[in-house]
Design a protein around this motif. Structure first.
Motif, PDB file in Angstrom:
ATOM      1  N   ALA A   2     -15.076  -7.755   3.944  1.00 11.81           N
ATOM      2  CA  ALA A   2     -14.415  -8.334   5.421  1.00 11.81           C
ATOM      3  C   ALA A   2     -15.542  -8.645   6.486  1.00 11.81           C
ATOM      4  CB  ALA A   2     -13.355  -7.060   6.023  1.00 11.81           C
ATOM      5  N   TYR A  50      -8.628  -9.843   8.328  1.00 18.30           N
ATOM      6  CA  TYR A  50      -7.825  -8.681   8.724  1.00 18.30           C
ATOM      7  C   TYR A  50      -6.874  -8.345   7.322  1.00 18.30           C
ATOM      8  CZ  TYR A  50      -3.677  -5.595   9.843  1.00 18.30           C
ATOM      9  OH  TYR A  50      -2.953  -4.564   9.835  1.00 18.30           O
ATOM     10  N   ALA A  51      -7.217  -6.930   7.051  1.00 17.99           N
ATOM     11  CA  ALA A  51      -6.422  -6.642   5.980  1.00 17.99           C
ATOM     12  C   ALA A  51      -6.171  -5.013   6.355  1.00 17.99           C
ATOM     13  CB  ALA A  51      -6.888  -6.704   4.552  1.00 17.99           C
ATOM     14  N   PRO A  52      -5.115  -4.192   6.304  1.00 15.62           N
ATOM     15  CA  PRO A  52      -5.117  -2.950   6.735  1.00 15.62           C
ATOM     16  C   PRO A  52      -6.373  -1.992   6.139  1.00 15.62           C
ATOM     17  CG  PRO A  52      -2.770  -3.792   6.158  1.00 15.62           C
ATOM     18  CD  PRO A  52      -3.945  -4.822   5.772  1.00 15.62           C
ATOM     19  N   PRO A  53      -6.409  -1.933   4.834  1.00 21.00           N
ATOM     20  CA  PRO A  53      -7.689  -1.144   4.341  1.00 21.00           C
ATOM     21  C   PRO A  53      -8.877  -1.262   4.670  1.00 21.00           C
ATOM     22  CG  PRO A  53      -6.380  -2.228   2.354  1.00 21.00           C
ATOM     23  CD  PRO A  53      -6.107  -2.975   3.750  1.00 21.00           C
ATOM     24  N   VAL A  54      -9.275  -2.525   5.254  1.00 22.51           N
ATOM     25  CA  VAL A  54     -10.615  -2.762   5.446  1.00 22.51           C
ATOM     26  C   VAL A  54     -10.933  -3.094   6.835  1.00 22.51           C
ATOM     27  CG1 VAL A  54     -11.169  -3.451   3.365  1.00 22.51           C
ATOM     28  CG2 VAL A  54     -10.467  -5.405   4.808  1.00 22.51           C
ATOM     29  N   SER A  55     -10.056  -3.202   7.834  1.00 19.10           N
ATOM     30  CA  SER A  55     -10.274  -3.768   9.266  1.00 19.10           C
ATOM     31  C   SER A  55      -8.831  -3.227  10.162  1.00 19.10           C
ATOM     32  CB  SER A  55     -10.647  -5.192   9.464  1.00 19.10           C
ATOM     33  OG  SER A  55      -9.549  -5.971   8.699  1.00 19.10           O
ATOM     34  N   VAL A  73      -8.794 -11.601   4.256  1.00 21.20           N
ATOM     35  CA  VAL A  73      -9.394 -10.701   3.062  1.00 21.20           C
ATOM     36  C   VAL A  73      -8.367  -9.720   2.356  1.00 21.20           C
ATOM     37  CG1 VAL A  73      -9.702  -8.818   5.100  1.00 21.20           C
ATOM     38  CG2 VAL A  73     -11.299  -8.715   2.875  1.00 21.20           C
ATOM     39  N   VAL A 123      -1.051   4.343   0.965  1.00 19.99           N
ATOM     40  CA  VAL A 123      -0.300   5.033   2.370  1.00 19.99           C
ATOM     41  C   VAL A 123       0.933   5.724   2.209  1.00 19.99           C
ATOM     42  CG1 VAL A 123       0.897   4.252   4.579  1.00 19.99           C
ATOM     43  CG2 VAL A 123      -1.143   3.088   3.728  1.00 19.99           C
ATOM     44  N   ARG A 157      -4.706   1.858  11.785  1.00 16.73           N
ATOM     45  CA  ARG A 157      -4.529   3.316  12.190  1.00 16.73           C
ATOM     46  C   ARG A 157      -4.144   4.239  11.257  1.00 16.73           C
ATOM     47  NH1 ARG A 157      -1.226   3.177  17.682  1.00 16.73           N
ATOM     48  NH2 ARG A 157       0.252   3.453  16.174  1.00 16.73           N
ATOM     49  N   TYR A 158      -3.068   3.483  10.514  1.00 15.90           N
ATOM     50  CA  TYR A 158      -2.265   4.197   9.562  1.00 15.90           C
ATOM     51  C   TYR A 158      -2.969   4.378   7.972  1.00 15.90           C
ATOM     52  CZ  TYR A 158      -0.923  -0.393   8.265  1.00 15.90           C
ATOM     53  OH  TYR A 158      -0.854  -1.762   8.154  1.00 15.90           O
ATOM     54  N   TYR A 159      -3.870   3.749   7.947  1.00 14.06           N
ATOM     55  CA  TYR A 159      -4.516   3.755   6.612  1.00 14.06           C
ATOM     56  C   TYR A 159      -5.215   4.936   6.459  1.00 14.06           C
ATOM     57  CZ  TYR A 159      -5.521   1.608   2.103  1.00 14.06           C
ATOM     58  OH  TYR A 159      -5.543   1.405   0.890  1.00 14.06           O
ATOM     59  N   MET A 171       4.236   1.042  13.862  1.00 17.39           N
ATOM     60  CA  MET A 171       3.193   1.625  14.570  1.00 17.39           C
ATOM     61  C   MET A 171       3.909   1.971  15.915  1.00 17.39           C
ATOM     62  SD  MET A 171       0.078   0.424  13.207  1.00 17.39           S
ATOM     63  CE  MET A 171      -1.114  -0.336  14.571  1.00 17.39           C
ATOM     64  N   TYR A 220       0.813  -1.310   0.107  1.00 15.21           N
ATOM     65  CA  TYR A 220       0.102  -0.066   0.104  1.00 15.21           C
ATOM     66  C   TYR A 220       0.917   1.386   0.006  1.00 15.21           C
ATOM     67  CZ  TYR A 220      -3.663  -3.320   1.279  1.00 15.21           C
ATOM     68  OH  TYR A 220      -4.253  -4.641   1.112  1.00 15.21           O
ATOM     69  N   SER A 252      -3.524 -11.424  11.888  1.00 13.90           N
ATOM     70  CA  SER A 252      -4.482 -11.647  12.601  1.00 13.90           C
ATOM     71  C   SER A 252      -4.259 -12.924  13.707  1.00 13.90           C
ATOM     72  CB  SER A 252      -6.110 -11.697  12.123  1.00 13.90           C
ATOM     73  OG  SER A 252      -5.853 -12.635  11.022  1.00 13.90           O
ATOM     74  N   LYS A 274      -7.609  -6.253  -0.236  1.00 13.91           N
ATOM     75  CA  LYS A 274      -8.354  -5.182  -1.171  1.00 13.91           C
ATOM     76  C   LYS A 274      -7.087  -4.771  -2.057  1.00 13.91           C
ATOM     77  CE  LYS A 274     -10.893  -0.924  -1.079  1.00 13.91           C
ATOM     78  NZ  LYS A 274     -11.526   0.204  -0.301  1.00 13.91           N
ATOM     79  N   VAL A 277      -6.247  -5.080  12.919  1.00 15.24           N
ATOM     80  CA  VAL A 277      -5.960  -6.510  13.377  1.00 15.24           C
ATOM     81  C   VAL A 277      -6.802  -7.343  14.486  1.00 15.24           C
ATOM     82  CG1 VAL A 277      -4.073  -5.838  14.685  1.00 15.24           C
ATOM     83  CG2 VAL A 277      -3.912  -8.049  13.355  1.00 15.24           C
ATOM     84  N   ASP A 282       4.838   5.448   7.943  1.00 15.29           N
ATOM     85  CA  ASP A 282       3.629   5.523   8.680  1.00 15.29           C
ATOM     86  C   ASP A 282       3.101   4.094   8.989  1.00 15.29           C
ATOM     87  OD1 ASP A 282       3.459   8.270   7.794  1.00 15.29           O
ATOM     88  OD2 ASP A 282       2.244   7.746   6.093  1.00 15.29           O
TER      89      ASP A 282
END
Lengths: 450, 450
Positions: free
Chosen positions: A397, B423-428, A328, A52, B365-367, A60, A46, A300, A330, B430, A57
């Motif tokens: 998701a 889980y994937a960063p753009p949709v959820s 999932v 991103v 958080r960063y997305y 964490m 990303y 996860s 994207k 972790v 970024d």
């Protein structure tokens, strides 16, 4: 209590944080080879795509953040010896010139060494311009190289391969994805669903070559192309997204039993050595449907395992349950997800199954912006749902999560077909696409019984 | 087999369609007072807000579409007599000058008469400019009137009231919502969650008056204002969104037993008269948690009941299960949903409960574009989840569905806390916000046990 954790990814650091929450006194040390910690490797693509802004970024936390919670982090350090009789390990700093190794002793050791990219044994993988993806460092190198490249071949059409392909396409490169198997995302999608994702990739201008393995990578010092049986593709960049192998070397050295795929652990995430635990991509888990050992290389999963390991280490009992590998992804606008077994995997495991399918919309038909959604639900001949795949440009998701719960609770398609779902025109159809797929599965079951 | 269905809403027409799917020979007639059929009354506010272009768009089918499937539709017709000894009914055409009534006989009668807006017995509700909302006709009249109005008071802060308030605000009116109870959405949200929705409405410029009942509506022929104990609000338009009462008159006339709230039906959607079935807003159902009779005036419920009624009428057995009233609404950008009992309703029903809460994000958080999400999970003292409320600017509906399944399958917060989510960063995140709320519920349970 002294706890040493090897690995600074999701598994290792979550274990550290969870132990600290439960035990304010424990001495916790995390050792990692990486220079960065607490970042999301799945977010690397990303950053390439520009969704991103920068690699910074996706980090964490910094080591200092952990120090505030009295968790010591040692970065750029390699553990090279573990003794389970002495309960000690030795490591060396990777950047240090001197060879002075250091020693740590522990009451509990947690192995969270993750996985290492697997490189197939073909000629040319050592050339400049051939990349693997695992760390932020890899991401940074790829981004730099991509800026002065035109043509890239991504080898492997799993999630990382496709996400990288999209990122590089967004950077303006000419992108070809090459998968040895006859479909993309072979682990998580059945062919009919994989084709939907493939069409979307192709609509973005990404080329897809299926069912062919390359024979070698050519070039003098730098990559010049890839060679197939009957074709040569020129390329100045190759991404090897050919899978990840569990890093089990240290576990083995520590005397931990290995299983079929990776480090063997019990439900408490404990290895065969009682005071050594292991979590994350380096362990093998049990498949909830087949009961067989399997891998679950997902952030996860690592985070859930970390919680279990931490609880057991501080003396509380908690068990990690067999996995369904709910995932999932994207890519661009397209979300796709999968949980449980695909039809192919089910058949491979000797299950007789039928597939309920639906193609519907994500909102009421008349509501502007409704997107197409495809659902494939795999059920055994009694109707028990064993897997589900979902693709749409929104709201995938959480539907995967609903199906994860359905499968975990042994829900049948008959039962799901009469289950209550919420409805409002801007967010759903009055009969959810999942329900439609369950109804279709019921019909197919009936037909299969005649 | 002759089947007559009274009512052309979701319940009536779905029953007709489902019977036709199962029985190609049945003679099916649908009688409705409305001039339109097969539309989504819950979409009326979205036409006012401009999110859907025109009222015509929310009509999914015309009578001719049903005729193609050999389902006869009689619109603008009122049934005024039902005889369960003769198995006949009489109706008259509302637009007809002559008083010639017509008669129909049936083998099965399906009562799908829905509900009628309830108007509280206060002075002035008959003035011009005071509106109820039920049909497309109501929506059209309101839209016309709104175009030449400035100030509107919406009475009642349930879903329809709030959705109408938003629609009228988008039309440019000065909008005040007045709810007699001390919070908005009292049926589905607990106070802390209701306040989040209220703040959002206020941020859009909608005024909210809580805990006060108006005493009368003033005006000569047209509305001029509403009067409270200590205040007068001027207004040229009033929307009465004060709830809907089941239309049980015909059922009663046909000799069907009424329950506490509406027409009584068994699990097959059969009334006390064996060849009369009833579905939709005019029937009462069983609450899955309390076991008590309740109402479920939702399109999704009507559609599920229609399927059950149709199957039983054609001789297949199918049972309608107790409801959790899973609901979702979207107002502007804000989605909010609820399933099962609120804390208030649980306590009212004599349950001892705790509430797990989480406030998290809808993406990593960063997305970019991650939205705040709030979850409130109601659990009994053994941890069994009995209700859940969720609010965010995206991805609420499917989470409500996950929770509907969790509650239906008697999942505890302890079990949910270790459940697998994708889980994937753009949709959820972790760790999903639902899991965080379940973890919080577990902690509160532990504390409540000390």
């Amino acid at each position: 209590m002294k706890i040493v954790i090897i690995g600074g990814g999701a598994g290792g650091l979550s274990t550290a944080s969870n132990i600290r929450k439960l035990d304010k006194e424990a001495k916790i040390t995390v050792i990692t080879r990486d220079e960065n910690i607490a970042y999301s490797p799945c977010a690397i693509p990303y950053v390439l795509s520009g969704q991103v802004d920068q690699f910074q970024d996706i980090i964490m936390h910094q080591p200092e953040d952990y120090l505030e919670r009295d968790i010591k982090i040692i970065t750029r350090a390699e553990v090279f010896e573990v003794s389970n009789t002495e309960n000690t390990l030795k490591y060396r700093l990777l950047e240090s010139d001197s060879d002075s190794s250091q020693e740590l002793d522990y009451d509990y050791l947690v192995i969270a060494t993750g996985g290492a990219p697997f490189t197939p044994p073909i000629e040319g993988t050592g050339l400049e311009g051939v990349f693997k993806i695992r760390t932020i460092g890899d991401g940074e190198t790829i981004k730099k190289w991509a800026k002065r490249s035109q043509k890239v071949v991504v080898v492997g059409a799993g999630l990382i391969g496709l996400e990288m392909a999209y990122g590089l396409k967004k950077m303006g490169l000419d992108v070809t994805v090459n998968e040895m198997l006859p479909q993309i995302v072979p682990r998580s999608l059945d062919p009919s669903m994989a084709r939907i994702v493939q069409k979307y990739l192709e609509s973005l201008g990404i080329k897809v070559i299926l069912g062919r393995a390359m024979e070698k990578i050519t070039g003098q010092t730098q990559v010049e192309g890839v060679v197939y049986e009957d074709e040569v593709l020129s390329a100045n960049m190759i991404i090897m997204a050919t899978g990840v192998r569990p890093e089990t070397k240290l576990a083995k050295m520590a005397g931990c039993e290995l299983g079929r795929w990776a480090v063997k652990v019990n439900e408490q995430m404990q290895t065969s050595v009682p005071n050594i635990y292991a979590v994350g991509d380096c362990v093998e888990v049990t498949d909830a449907i087949t009961g067989q050992p399997t891998q679950s290389p997902l952030g996860s999963t690592a985070v859930r395992q970390a919680k279990i390991a931490a609880r057991n280490i501080v003396g509380k009992t908690s068990n990690f349950k067999p996995v369904l590998n709910a995932m999932v992804s994207k890519i661009g606008e397209l979300e796709f997800g999968s949980v449980g077994l695909t039809e192919s995997t089910a058949v491979h495991n000797g299950l007789e199954v039928i597939c309920g399918k639906s193609r519907a919309l994500t909102k009421a038909r008349y509501y502007p912006g409704a997107k197409r959604i495809d659902v494939l639900m795999v059920c055994d001949l009694k109707g028990r749902i064993v897997g589900c795949q979902i693709i749409a440009k929104e709201r995938v998701a959480e539907r995967v999560d609903t199906m994860a719960l359905a499968i975990a609770k042994n829900v049948t398609c008959q039962e799901l077909a009469s289950t209550e779902f919420s409805y409002a025109p801007p967010v759903s159809m009055v009969i959810d696409p999942i329900i439609l797929a369950a109804e279709n599965a019921c019909e197919k079951l009936k037909n299969s019984q005649h």
